[in-house]
Design a protein around this motif. Sequence first.
Motif, PDB file in Angstrom:
ATOM      1  N   GLY A  98       0.945  -1.174   0.107  1.00 16.84           N
ATOM      2  CA  GLY A  98       0.007   0.106   0.041  1.00 16.84           C
ATOM      3  C   GLY A  98       0.864   1.166   0.018  1.00 16.84           C
ATOM      4  O   GLY A  98       2.136   1.018   0.029  1.00 16.84           O
ATOM      5  N   GLY A  99       0.158   2.242   0.228  1.00 19.84           N
ATOM      6  CA  GLY A  99       0.805   3.573  -0.042  1.00 19.84           C
ATOM      7  C   GLY A  99       1.814   3.774   1.157  1.00 19.84           C
ATOM      8  O   GLY A  99       2.950   4.489   1.000  1.00 19.84           O
ATOM      9  N   THR A 100       1.335   3.652   2.359  1.00 22.48           N
ATOM     10  CA  THR A 100       2.119   4.047   3.711  1.00 22.48           C
ATOM     11  C   THR A 100       3.243   3.195   3.423  1.00 22.48           C
ATOM     12  O   THR A 100       4.377   3.842   3.914  1.00 22.48           O
ATOM     13  CB  THR A 100       1.322   3.589   4.807  1.00 22.48           C
ATOM     14  N   ASN A 103       5.738   4.634   1.144  1.00 19.25           N
ATOM     15  CA  ASN A 103       6.423   6.001   1.358  1.00 19.25           C
ATOM     16  C   ASN A 103       7.367   5.830   2.462  1.00 19.25           C
ATOM     17  O   ASN A 103       8.541   6.195   2.414  1.00 19.25           O
ATOM     18  CB  ASN A 103       5.450   6.870   2.052  1.00 19.25           C
ATOM     19  N   TYR A 132      -0.145  14.400   2.924  1.00 19.31           N
ATOM     20  CA  TYR A 132      -0.521  12.901   3.527  1.00 19.31           C
ATOM     21  C   TYR A 132       0.364  11.949   3.012  1.00 19.31           C
ATOM     22  O   TYR A 132       0.311  11.693   1.809  1.00 19.31           O
ATOM     23  CB  TYR A 132      -2.211  12.590   3.431  1.00 19.31           C
ATOM     24  N   HIS A 133       0.737  11.395   3.918  1.00 24.21           N
ATOM     25  CA  HIS A 133       1.883  10.193   3.264  1.00 24.21           C
ATOM     26  C   HIS A 133       1.483   8.764   4.144  1.00 24.21           C
ATOM     27  O   HIS A 133       2.115   7.752   3.591  1.00 24.21           O
ATOM     28  CB  HIS A 133       3.492  10.624   3.317  1.00 24.21           C
ATOM     29  N   GLY A 134       0.803   8.864   4.995  1.00 22.54           N
ATOM     30  CA  GLY A 134       0.481   7.404   5.628  1.00 22.54           C
ATOM     31  C   GLY A 134       0.230   7.135   6.996  1.00 22.54           C
ATOM     32  O   GLY A 134       0.269   8.493   7.925  1.00 22.54           O
ATOM     33  N   GLU A 205       3.869  15.625  -2.818  1.00 23.32           N
ATOM     34  CA  GLU A 205       2.942  14.901  -3.742  1.00 23.32           C
ATOM     35  C   GLU A 205       2.937  16.078  -4.791  1.00 23.32           C
ATOM     36  O   GLU A 205       2.886  17.311  -4.790  1.00 23.32           O
ATOM     37  CB  GLU A 205       1.489  15.008  -3.112  1.00 23.32           C
ATOM     38  N   ASP A 239       5.372  11.305  -4.015  1.00 26.54           N
ATOM     39  CA  ASP A 239       4.498  10.463  -3.626  1.00 26.54           C
ATOM     40  C   ASP A 239       3.150  10.516  -4.707  1.00 26.54           C
ATOM     41  O   ASP A 239       2.402  11.582  -4.379  1.00 26.54           O
ATOM     42  CB  ASP A 239       3.857  10.790  -2.028  1.00 26.54           C
ATOM     43  N   VAL A 241       0.777   8.177  -4.717  1.00 26.74           N
ATOM     44  CA  VAL A 241      -0.054   7.343  -4.402  1.00 26.74           C
ATOM     45  C   VAL A 241      -1.688   7.495  -4.950  1.00 26.74           C
ATOM     46  O   VAL A 241      -2.259   6.578  -5.237  1.00 26.74           O
ATOM     47  CB  VAL A 241      -0.191   7.205  -2.733  1.00 26.74           C
ATOM     48  N   MET A 242      -1.896   8.968  -4.854  1.00 26.74           N
ATOM     49  CA  MET A 242      -3.289   9.442  -5.450  1.00 26.74           C
ATOM     50  C   MET A 242      -3.156   9.790  -6.730  1.00 26.74           C
ATOM     51  O   MET A 242      -4.283   9.341  -7.599  1.00 26.74           O
ATOM     52  CB  MET A 242      -3.797  10.504  -4.575  1.00 26.74           C
ATOM     53  N   LYS A 268      -2.805   3.069  -4.524  1.00 29.23           N
ATOM     54  CA  LYS A 268      -4.343   3.109  -4.894  1.00 29.23           C
ATOM     55  C   LYS A 268      -4.288   2.589  -6.267  1.00 29.23           C
ATOM     56  O   LYS A 268      -4.705   1.220  -6.617  1.00 29.23           O
ATOM     57  CB  LYS A 268      -4.524   4.523  -4.814  1.00 29.23           C
TER      58      LYS A 268
END
Length: 437
Positions: A98-100, A103, A132-134, A205, A239, A241-242, A268
Motif C-alpha cells: 500500500g501507499g504507507t 512511502n 498526507y503520506h501514511g 505529492e 508521492d 499514491v493518489m 491506490k
Amino acid sequence: MSDVAWPFLTGRNIYIERAEGVHLYTRSGQQILDAAGGAIVSNIGHGRQRVADAVARATLDTSYVVPPWLTPAREAMLKELRGHWLPPELSRIHCTSGGTESNEAAMKIALHYQQAIGATSKTKIIGRSISYHGTTLATASISGHPARKKGLESAMPRFPVVDTPYPLRCPLGSFHHDTGAYYADLLRDVIESEGPDTVAAFLAEPITGSSGGAIVPPDDYWPSVREICDEYGVVLILDEVMTGFGRTGKNFGYQHWPIMPDIVISGKGLAGGYAPLGGVFATEEIGAAIQNAGFQVMFNTFGAHPAACAASAEVLAIMREENLVQQAAERGVYLQERLQNAFSNHPHVAEVRGRGLLAAIEIVQNRETLERCPADNAVTNHIVAKGLDKGVFFYGGGTGDVRDVVCMGPPFVISESEIDQMVDTLLECVDETLDNG
Ligand SMILES: Cc1ncc(COP(=O)(O)O)c(C=O)c1O
C-alpha cells in the motif's frame, strides 16, 4: 450489522453488497455513484471479470511466494510496468502492500542511498505543510496533516517542514504571478537553515491530494524544486499514491512538468482497488548504490503478493487497451468546466481546482476574505453525508487546519451525464449545507 462493532471507531454504517462500473449498491438496494472511486482508488471501475479471473488464476497457481522470487503474475506486472508505464530512468522496483508502506520504504531507501554514497551527515527528510503520506509513525509524522497526528505528538520523529504551494492562499496574494518562485525559494531556505549537509531528501505529492484538495502548483514550481534538489544533493521523492497511474490525465502527476524525480511512490490506482499493492520506483543509481553498500531493502511479507500483481497487470493492461488515461484527461476537462459553471460565482466557494479526474472545491465562509467556516460546523462531513443520502459519494478532504474541502476522484469510465449528476448533486449539497439555496 447493528450487532457488530465496525469500524474500530464506530460511526455511520454503510453496507455495500455489490459494485459495478461507477456504482456501489447498498444492501437496502440504494445505488450510489462512486464519485470518489472509493478512496480515490478505482480507475477502471468496479466489477471487471478479467481482473477477477486473473486474481483467481494467481491464487490457484501461486497462492503465496516470498516477494523476491518471480511468479507469472509478478512477471506480467513487471512487464506491464516497464513496457508501458514507467520511464526508463526508474528501473528499480520494490513492491509493498500500500501507499504507507511505499512511502516508508522510499524514505528508508533515500536515507540508505545517502549513506551508501558517503554523504553520512545527510539524515533529514523534508516534508510539506499540507500533505498526507501514511499511517505509520514516520509517514504520519512527515505528513502535514494535524488531524491525523493528534494525540501522538510525543512519539513522532521530527521532520523539517516547508510550506505546500497553495496559490489561492499565497501570502503574496491569491494566484500572484510569483507564487511558484515564492514556494520554491522556501524550500531553499529550509535546506539552508537545516544545513545542506544534513538534508537527504524531499518528500512531496506532485499535486496535493485530499489533504489540500487537489492543489495544483504553478508551472514553474516543480522545475525550480528539481534544480534546488540537484544543487544540494537532495533526493526528490514524489508521492504519487493518489496521482499515479492516470488519475490526473497523465501516467504520473509529475509528467505535467518537465522533471524527473529520483523516486516515485504509488499505491491506490496501481491495482485499481482490486487488491492491495504499493510500489516504489527508483533510479538505477539509487538501487545500485544501496546494493553495493550491502544495505537491505527488506520486503513486507505481503509485498508484491501474487494475486495483487495479477490484478495490477490486468488493470494496467485494461487502462492501456481502453485508452483510459486519455479518457481521464478528457473527462477531467469536462468535470472542471461543469464545476466552474456551477461554482465560479458561488458566494461560498473560493476555488474549483484539480487536474484530470482529481478535483476539489474549497468552501469558505467569506469568498472575499477567504475566511474559513467555523471548524465546529463540520461543513465537509455534512456535504458528504447529504451526498450519500442523494446517492453520490464525495470524498472529504482537509487536514484539520485546511478544511471544508470536498474532493472528487471517480473511475475513469465515468460518463459525461454521470459527471453532470455529480456536479448537480454537489451544488445541492453545498447550498443546503450553507443554507444558501
Ligand atoms: C498521497 C498519499 N500518500 C499516501 C497515502 C497512504 O496510502 P495507504 O492508505 O494505501 O497506506 C495516501 C492515502 O490516501 C495518499 O493519498
